[in-house]
Design an enzyme around this catalytic site. Structure first.
Site, PDB file in Angstrom:
ATOM      1  N   TYR A  53     -43.440  16.730  29.830  1.00 32.60           N
ATOM      2  CA  TYR A  53     -42.085  16.182  29.901  1.00 32.60           C
ATOM      3  C   TYR A  53     -41.423  16.286  28.525  1.00 32.60           C
ATOM      4  O   TYR A  53     -41.912  15.705  27.541  1.00 32.60           O
ATOM      5  CB  TYR A  53     -42.097  14.725  30.354  1.00 32.60           C
ATOM      6  CG  TYR A  53     -42.500  14.511  31.798  1.00 32.60           C
ATOM      7  CD1 TYR A  53     -42.644  15.582  32.681  1.00 32.60           C
ATOM      8  CD2 TYR A  53     -42.730  13.231  32.285  1.00 32.60           C
ATOM      9  CE1 TYR A  53     -43.012  15.381  33.993  1.00 32.60           C
ATOM     10  CE2 TYR A  53     -43.098  13.021  33.607  1.00 32.60           C
ATOM     11  CZ  TYR A  53     -43.243  14.105  34.459  1.00 32.60           C
ATOM     12  OH  TYR A  53     -43.610  13.892  35.762  1.00 32.60           O
ATOM     13  N   TRP A 196     -43.890  10.491  43.706  1.00 26.72           N
ATOM     14  CA  TRP A 196     -42.774  10.863  42.842  1.00 26.72           C
ATOM     15  C   TRP A 196     -41.643  11.456  43.674  1.00 26.72           C
ATOM     16  O   TRP A 196     -41.843  11.882  44.804  1.00 26.72           O
ATOM     17  CB  TRP A 196     -43.204  11.797  41.720  1.00 26.72           C
ATOM     18  CG  TRP A 196     -43.800  13.122  42.075  1.00 26.72           C
ATOM     19  CD1 TRP A 196     -45.119  13.403  42.271  1.00 26.72           C
ATOM     20  CD2 TRP A 196     -43.107  14.373  42.229  1.00 26.72           C
ATOM     21  NE1 TRP A 196     -45.286  14.734  42.546  1.00 26.72           N
ATOM     22  CE2 TRP A 196     -44.074  15.356  42.527  1.00 26.72           C
ATOM     23  CE3 TRP A 196     -41.766  14.743  42.153  1.00 26.72           C
ATOM     24  CZ2 TRP A 196     -43.734  16.698  42.746  1.00 26.72           C
ATOM     25  CZ3 TRP A 196     -41.424  16.080  42.370  1.00 26.72           C
ATOM     26  CH2 TRP A 196     -42.406  17.036  42.659  1.00 26.72           C
ATOM     27  N   ARG A 217     -28.116  16.349  38.279  1.00 23.04           N
ATOM     28  CA  ARG A 217     -29.253  17.224  38.006  1.00 23.04           C
ATOM     29  C   ARG A 217     -29.089  18.571  38.695  1.00 23.04           C
ATOM     30  O   ARG A 217     -29.555  19.591  38.198  1.00 23.04           O
ATOM     31  CB  ARG A 217     -30.546  16.564  38.465  1.00 23.04           C
ATOM     32  CG  ARG A 217     -31.048  15.446  37.575  1.00 23.04           C
ATOM     33  CD  ARG A 217     -32.382  14.928  38.066  1.00 23.04           C
ATOM     34  NE  ARG A 217     -32.865  13.803  37.264  1.00 23.04           N
ATOM     35  CZ  ARG A 217     -33.980  13.151  37.511  1.00 23.04           C
ATOM     36  NH1 ARG A 217     -34.731  13.500  38.550  1.00 23.04           N
ATOM     37  NH2 ARG A 217     -34.346  12.151  36.743  1.00 23.04           N
TER      38      ARG A 217
END
Length: 312
Positions: A53, A196, A217
């Site tokens: 990440y 997730w 996004r």
């Protein structure tokens, strides 16, 4: 916010987890600090991160916030090692790198991502066992594994006295593949699911119903493909059902979608991510609602993998 044990282990996590995929890329350190403080204030404990990440920057940001902003004892740190293969030495070296960035001597949960077909699976198992034996990790898990792969690794590690307690996978109303083999295997071995993308990569919030917002996004060069997977007619039908349920309950589609995943059998925690604090507060609203049985059933029906065929 309530807590829940992960599978049959003694590890307890908040029913919503704080995802950090955008930290160090779209979320700077100040916004991350605001998110962490709001999350912990709401009763959240699970912080989910990874060595990839922000190319490691997410872990580094966490390392500056814990314990300086939030005490280490108040959070459950979980990190996932991605992209190094299943070799014992590479995995342990990657874990050591994560610990250095996180500014801690151990993580509460270490997960390895991806089944390495080029090596005997026992080598990956050995790395996981060594992490626990050396105190680097309190518990271990696996990410991105098929049901049979999870069962194989879990069986070996249980025999070695180092049980797998968690598995991480995408799970939402627009992505229910985990129900085919992963969740049954996890249930058999007493493993909890960390889900997730419970918001379908943002699609279930309804923000893409009439196009792609410029600040979403879906419009980001980093995440356009990530979101695009769930932009289709089947997903659109599910999004409308979620919006209808939210209107009837007087809440947001985001809260409905998140609550549905949170309350599914086998799910230990639903991991939510946000670019800013306002988005996170919207997700935390899911802790305030309980979906009526009839709404849960309706959402399950409309999102069933067979629903698209039946509607044609």
């Amino acid at each position: 916010m309530d807590s829940r044990r992960v599978g049959r282990s003694g590890l307890e996590v908040s029913r919503l987890g704080l995802g950090t995929m955008t930290w160090g890329r779209d979320t700077d350190a100040d916004d991350a600090a605001a998110q962490l403080e709001a999350f912990v204030a709401a009763g959240g404990t699970l912080i989910d991160t990874s060595n990839v990440y922000g190319d490691g920057d997410a872990e580094s940001i966490i390392g500056t916030l814990v314990p300086d902003v939030i005490p280490r004892a108040d959070v459950v740190l979980a990190t996932t090692t991605v992209g190094v293969g299943g070799a014992r030495g590479r995995l342990l070296a990657a874990l050591d790198g994560s610990l250095q960035r996180l500014n801690t001597d151990h993580v509460d949960l270490w997960q390895v991502h991806g089944f390495d077909t080029t090596l005997p699976f026992e080598e990956t198992c050995s790395a996981l066992q060594r992490a626990v034996d050396s105190g680097r990790a309190s518990y271990i898990g696996l990410s991105g594994y098929a049901g049979w792969q999870l069962a194989t690794m879990a069986t070996w590690l249980r025999g070695a006295g180092c049980p797998v307690v968690a598995t991480e996978a995408e799970y939402s109303l627009v992505e229910r593949a985990a129900e085919e083999s992963l969740l049954p295997a996890a249930a058999l071995h007493g493993i909890g699911l960390l889900a997730w993308a419970p918001l379908g990569r943002g699609v279930l919030t309804g923000k893409y119903r009439h196009g792609t917002p410029a600040d979403s996004r879906g419009a980001s060069p980093h995440f356009a493909r990530y979101v695009g997977r769930h932009l289709g007619p089947d997903a659109a039908r599910i999004v409308e059902a979620v919006a209808t349920a939210a209107e009837g309950l007087g809440t947001s589609p985001l809260a409905v979608a998140c609550a549905w995943v949170r309350d599914r059998r086998g799910v230990a925690s639903a991991i939510v991510g946000a670019r800013d604090n306002a988005q996170l507060l919207g997700s935390l609203a899911a802790t305030e609602i309980t979906l009526p049985a009839e709404i849960r059933a309706a959402l399950e029906d409309v999102s069933s993998p067979d629903a698209g065929d039946e509607s044609q």
